[in-house]
Motif scaffolding. Structure first.
Motif, short mmCIF file in Angstrom:
data_model
loop_
_atom_site.label_atom_id
_atom_site.label_comp_id
_atom_site.label_asym_id
_atom_site.label_seq_id
_atom_site.Cartn_x
_atom_site.Cartn_y
_atom_site.Cartn_z
N PHE A 3 22.44 -5.21 -5.99
CA PHE A 3 21.74 -5.34 -7.32
C PHE A 3 19.69 -5.53 -6.47
N LYS A 4 19.81 -4.93 -7.60
CA LYS A 4 17.92 -4.96 -7.63
C LYS A 4 17.88 -6.28 -7.14
N SER A 5 16.81 -6.52 -6.94
CA SER A 5 16.27 -8.14 -6.30
C SER A 5 15.20 -8.32 -7.43
N SER A 6 15.33 -9.93 -8.11
CA SER A 6 14.84 -10.34 -9.66
C SER A 6 12.49 -10.31 -8.84
N TYR A 7 12.66 -10.04 -7.56
CA TYR A 7 11.45 -10.56 -7.29
C TYR A 7 10.55 -8.75 -6.87
N THR A 13 7.84 1.46 -6.60
CA THR A 13 7.41 2.02 -5.29
C THR A 13 8.05 0.80 -4.29
N GLU A 14 8.39 -0.56 -5.57
CA GLU A 14 8.31 -1.57 -4.57
C GLU A 14 10.01 -2.83 -5.16
N CYS A 15 10.38 -1.44 -5.30
CA CYS A 15 11.93 -1.91 -5.27
C CYS A 15 13.00 -2.38 -3.58
N VAL A 16 13.65 -3.93 -4.22
CA VAL A 16 13.91 -3.57 -2.54
C VAL A 16 15.61 -4.41 -3.38
N ALA A 26 23.55 -7.37 3.05
CA ALA A 26 22.72 -6.27 3.50
C ALA A 26 21.47 -5.99 2.37
N VAL A 27 20.34 -5.31 3.05
CA VAL A 27 19.24 -5.22 1.87
C VAL A 27 18.83 -3.83 2.86
N ARG A 28 18.52 -3.22 1.12
CA ARG A 28 18.26 -1.62 1.51
C ARG A 28 17.06 -1.05 0.29
N ASP A 29 16.01 -0.29 0.77
CA ASP A 29 15.01 0.33 -0.16
C ASP A 29 15.43 1.06 -1.77
N SER A 30 15.74 0.70 -2.70
CA SER A 30 16.20 1.24 -3.59
C SER A 30 16.20 2.87 -3.79
N LYS A 31 14.15 3.19 -3.37
CA LYS A 31 14.00 4.42 -2.98
C LYS A 31 15.10 5.72 -2.06
#
Length: 54
Positions: A3-7, A13-16, A26-31
């Protein structure tokens, strides 16, 4: 499920993205969804969130 961070900024270009795992997060770059991912244990993630909120 990721899921995309609400922040994440409105700028594309700034999606986590994050995903809850049975033992942490787990965390990743959505791009770059096939790129590197960071994994955090449940305790480490809780400490991180607490420090961000403080």
């Amino acid at each position: 499920m990721w899921f995309k961070s609400s922040y994440s900024g409105a700028n594309e270009t700034e999606c986590v993205e994050a995903a809850f795992l049975w033992d942490g997060v787990a965390v990743r770059d959505s791009k770059n969804t096939s790129g590197p991912r960071l994994s955090f244990g449940a305790d480490a993630w809780s400490e991180f969130i607490a420090s961000v909120e403080a």
